[in-house]
Scaffold this motif. Structure first.
Motif, PDB file in Angstrom:
ATOM      1  N   GLN A   1       2.728  -6.694  -8.143  1.00 21.26           N
ATOM      2  CA  GLN A   1       3.317  -5.408  -8.440  1.00 21.26           C
ATOM      3  C   GLN A   1       2.759  -4.249  -7.991  1.00 21.26           C
ATOM      4  OE1 GLN A   1       4.465  -5.138 -12.706  1.00 21.26           O
ATOM      5  NE2 GLN A   1       5.067  -7.473 -12.707  1.00 21.26           N
ATOM      6  N   ALA A   2       3.530  -3.297  -7.513  1.00 20.78           N
ATOM      7  CA  ALA A   2       2.853  -1.856  -7.190  1.00 20.78           C
ATOM      8  C   ALA A   2       2.789  -1.129  -8.494  1.00 20.78           C
ATOM      9  CB  ALA A   2       3.883  -1.313  -6.266  1.00 20.78           C
ATOM     10  N   VAL A   3       1.593  -0.582  -8.766  1.00 21.79           N
ATOM     11  CA  VAL A   3       1.284   0.082  -9.921  1.00 21.79           C
ATOM     12  C   VAL A   3       0.262   1.108  -9.367  1.00 21.79           C
ATOM     13  CG1 VAL A   3       0.418   0.191 -12.284  1.00 21.79           C
ATOM     14  CG2 VAL A   3       1.445  -1.961 -11.429  1.00 21.79           C
ATOM     15  N   PRO A   4       0.895   2.537  -9.692  1.00 19.98           N
ATOM     16  CA  PRO A   4       2.101   2.938  -9.752  1.00 19.98           C
ATOM     17  C   PRO A   4       3.036   2.589  -8.796  1.00 19.98           C
ATOM     18  CG  PRO A   4       0.695   4.744  -9.918  1.00 19.98           C
ATOM     19  CD  PRO A   4      -0.149   3.577  -9.016  1.00 19.98           C
ATOM     20  N   GLY A   5       4.466   2.511  -9.273  1.00 21.93           N
ATOM     21  CA  GLY A   5       5.345   2.296  -8.133  1.00 21.93           C
ATOM     22  C   GLY A   5       6.638   1.553  -8.633  1.00 21.93           C
ATOM     23  N   ASN A   6       6.426   0.515  -9.536  1.00 20.65           N
ATOM     24  CA  ASN A   6       7.691  -0.273 -10.069  1.00 20.65           C
ATOM     25  C   ASN A   6       8.280   0.356 -10.943  1.00 20.65           C
ATOM     26  OD1 ASN A   6       5.929  -0.573 -12.466  1.00 20.65           O
ATOM     27  ND2 ASN A   6       5.392  -2.787 -11.788  1.00 20.65           N
ATOM     28  N   GLY A   7       9.495   0.657 -10.796  1.00 22.82           N
ATOM     29  CA  GLY A   7      10.669   1.257 -11.599  1.00 22.82           C
ATOM     30  C   GLY A   7      10.744   2.443 -11.605  1.00 22.82           C
TER      31      GLY A   7
ATOM     32  N   VAL B   1       0.970  -1.409   0.160  1.00 24.62           N
ATOM     33  CA  VAL B   1      -0.171   0.177  -0.151  1.00 24.62           C
ATOM     34  C   VAL B   1       0.703   1.241   0.016  1.00 24.62           C
ATOM     35  CG1 VAL B   1      -1.724   1.448   1.260  1.00 24.62           C
ATOM     36  CG2 VAL B   1      -1.930  -1.063   1.046  1.00 24.62           C
ATOM     37  N   ILE B   2       1.875   1.204   1.074  1.00 23.06           N
ATOM     38  CA  ILE B   2       2.764   2.487   0.907  1.00 23.06           C
ATOM     39  C   ILE B   2       3.721   2.532  -0.418  1.00 23.06           C
ATOM     40  CG2 ILE B   2       4.729   3.382   2.039  1.00 23.06           C
ATOM     41  CD1 ILE B   2       2.262   3.606   3.610  1.00 23.06           C
ATOM     42  N   ALA B   3       3.917   1.602  -0.965  1.00 23.56           N
ATOM     43  CA  ALA B   3       4.655   1.433  -2.348  1.00 23.56           C
ATOM     44  C   ALA B   3       3.525   2.247  -3.462  1.00 23.56           C
ATOM     45  CB  ALA B   3       5.182   0.310  -2.882  1.00 23.56           C
ATOM     46  N   GLU B   4       2.430   1.482  -3.405  1.00 21.19           N
ATOM     47  CA  GLU B   4       1.403   2.317  -4.310  1.00 21.19           C
ATOM     48  C   GLU B   4       1.115   3.696  -4.105  1.00 21.19           C
ATOM     49  OE1 GLU B   4      -1.396  -1.768  -4.996  1.00 21.19           O
ATOM     50  OE2 GLU B   4      -1.827  -0.299  -3.400  1.00 21.19           O
ATOM     51  N   GLN B   5       1.005   4.095  -2.690  1.00 20.48           N
ATOM     52  CA  GLN B   5       0.706   5.545  -2.470  1.00 20.48           C
ATOM     53  C   GLN B   5       1.805   6.448  -2.885  1.00 20.48           C
ATOM     54  OE1 GLN B   5       0.001   5.529   1.427  1.00 20.48           O
ATOM     55  NE2 GLN B   5      -2.021   4.697   1.611  1.00 20.48           N
ATOM     56  N   PHE B   6       3.188   5.961  -2.594  1.00 22.00           N
ATOM     57  CA  PHE B   6       4.285   6.988  -2.979  1.00 22.00           C
ATOM     58  C   PHE B   6       4.763   6.665  -4.500  1.00 22.00           C
ATOM     59  CE2 PHE B   6       4.208   7.574   1.586  1.00 22.00           C
ATOM     60  CZ  PHE B   6       4.923   8.976   1.744  1.00 22.00           C
TER      61      PHE B   6
ATOM     62  N   TYR C   1       9.257  -3.406  -4.647  1.00 21.49           N
ATOM     63  CA  TYR C   1       8.091  -2.887  -5.326  1.00 21.49           C
ATOM     64  C   TYR C   1       8.499  -1.795  -6.147  1.00 21.49           C
ATOM     65  CZ  TYR C   1       4.970  -5.735  -2.567  1.00 21.49           C
ATOM     66  OH  TYR C   1       4.210  -6.707  -1.694  1.00 21.49           O
ATOM     67  N   PHE C   2       9.543  -1.140  -5.552  1.00 26.41           N
ATOM     68  CA  PHE C   2      10.105   0.035  -6.647  1.00 26.41           C
ATOM     69  C   PHE C   2      11.026  -0.455  -7.596  1.00 26.41           C
ATOM     70  CE2 PHE C   2       8.946   2.757  -2.828  1.00 26.41           C
ATOM     71  CZ  PHE C   2       7.797   3.231  -3.502  1.00 26.41           C
ATOM     72  N   GLN C   3      11.501  -1.694  -7.688  1.00 26.87           N
ATOM     73  CA  GLN C   3      12.318  -2.315  -8.906  1.00 26.87           C
ATOM     74  C   GLN C   3      11.637  -2.192  -9.858  1.00 26.87           C
ATOM     75  OE1 GLN C   3      15.687  -3.083  -7.868  1.00 26.87           O
ATOM     76  NE2 GLN C   3      15.269  -2.222  -5.982  1.00 26.87           N
ATOM     77  N   PRO C   4      12.551  -2.206 -11.238  1.00 26.99           N
ATOM     78  CA  PRO C   4      11.996  -2.124 -12.585  1.00 26.99           C
ATOM     79  C   PRO C   4      10.895  -3.553 -12.495  1.00 26.99           C
ATOM     80  CG  PRO C   4      14.356  -1.800 -12.618  1.00 26.99           C
ATOM     81  CD  PRO C   4      13.959  -2.111 -11.028  1.00 26.99           C
TER      82      PRO C   4
END
Length: 338
Positions: free
Chosen positions: A151-157, A86-91, A140-143
């Protein structure tokens, strides 16, 4: 001269509302941007009548949307309260909306009392899983990786800088091992500051995120035209701390001329030790105190909390502190013969 930044808890003052507190936060962030501050961070606290920044990601979006250049982030997100996804998606969303301006500072404390912590995240995880949660969040922020089912969307990459926050040696060790920037909460827990900085710097392992240690030190900074006025303004945060220690947190109270007139000596005893990392006074006094903090800590950056009851006085404090920053830069230039 090292960068100066701002930490804001969106204080709700007596006689006012959370709505006004959040409007004041944006006003202060815009003022800080004009004055050349580097970052504007919001902090997550829950079940606190005097703090309006509980939904930290939402407030970050509000501030980032109302500013143009200053970095905006969390100081911090209390990760035990949340799913890393959830934090990965939020940020990831915040970074997508405001590219290159978002910071993600992470803490392992709940930012609340235990009943509230249980209400926030009703499972068995907690501070003990913090390192694993940080690693999961980083993934989750990796490419984009087709082998990663979730996957975190938005987030990955996306390049969202992650900071480790702390008030003990634990965070210093974790930040060092992971090669991440580190911020110490010395504005309310100064006792382990120097030991934590030593641990972080001596144990630091370079990473793809950071080649050398980068330490940010937090301090209370309340500047006014005179020492006496600054010390009076400071009584608001002193009262706030005393009420929390009583277990009766409330909205920020107006300043008083004499704390001892309303608080017994046994409650006031030892309060100064909690605010040891502070600069309170006129610009001349602030300059001397901040120079001392910089010399002692060798910080790469300072981040200030300025918990003042009156909003205009708070803006004035930031203005005077920015003037001190510029004076320190001139002083440093003269010292090295620039």
């Amino acid at each position: 001269m090292i960068p100066f930044s701002v930490l804001d808890l969106s204080p709700i003052v007596e006689g006012n509302t959370a709505s006004q507190a959040l409007q004041n936060t944006l006003s202060l962030a815009q003022h800080a941007e004009q004055l050349g501050y580097n970052r504007y961070w919001l902090a997550e606290h829950h079940n606190m009548p005097g703090i309006a920044s509980a939904a930290t990601s939402v407030v970050i979006g509000y501030v980032a949307g109302g500013t143009k250049t200053i970095r905006v982030g969390s100081g911090g997100i209390m990760l035990p309260n949340h799913s890393p996804l959830v934090i990965a998606e939020q940020f990831g969303t915040l970074e997508s909306l405001y590219p290159g301006r978002i910071d993600l500072g992470l803490g392992r404390a709940p930012g609340s009392d235990q009943p509230t912590a249980r209400a926030l995240r009703r499972d068995a995880t907690g501070p003990d899983t913090f390192p694993q949660d940080v690693l999961e969040l980083q993934r989750y922020f990796q490419p984009d990786d087709s082998n990663q089912f979730v996957q975190a969307v938005p987030g990955n990459g996306l390049d969202v800088p992650i900071w480790i926050l702390g008030s003990s040696l634990f965070g210093a060790q974790l930040a060092a091992i992971l090669g991440l920037p580190y911020a110490f909460a010395s504005h309310f827990a100064p006792n382990d500051l120097m030991r934590a900085l030593h641990v972080y710097r001596t144990q630091f392992k370079p990473s793809s995120h950071l080649k050398e240690p980068y330490a940010m030190v937090a301090a209370n900074v309340i500047a006014a035209d005179t020492d006496q006025e600054a010390e009076r303004l400071f009584t608001s945060v002193q009262q706030q701390f005393l009420y929390i220690r009583r277990g009766k947190a409330r909205k920020m109270q107006p300043p008083v001329d004499d704390l001892s007139a309303t608080w017994p000596d046994y409650e006031l005893a030892g309060i100064d030790s909690f605010f040891r990392c502070s600069a309170i006074g006129s610009p001349r006094t602030i300059q001397r105190q901040l120079a001392n903090i910089i010399e002692q800590t060798q910080a790469n950056e300072l981040i200030f909390t300025a918990p003042i009851f009156d909003h205009e006085a708070r803006k004035h404090s930031l203005t005077l502190t920015a003037q001190v920053r510029d004076a320190l830069a001139v002083e440093k230039g003269e010292a090295v013969g620039v």
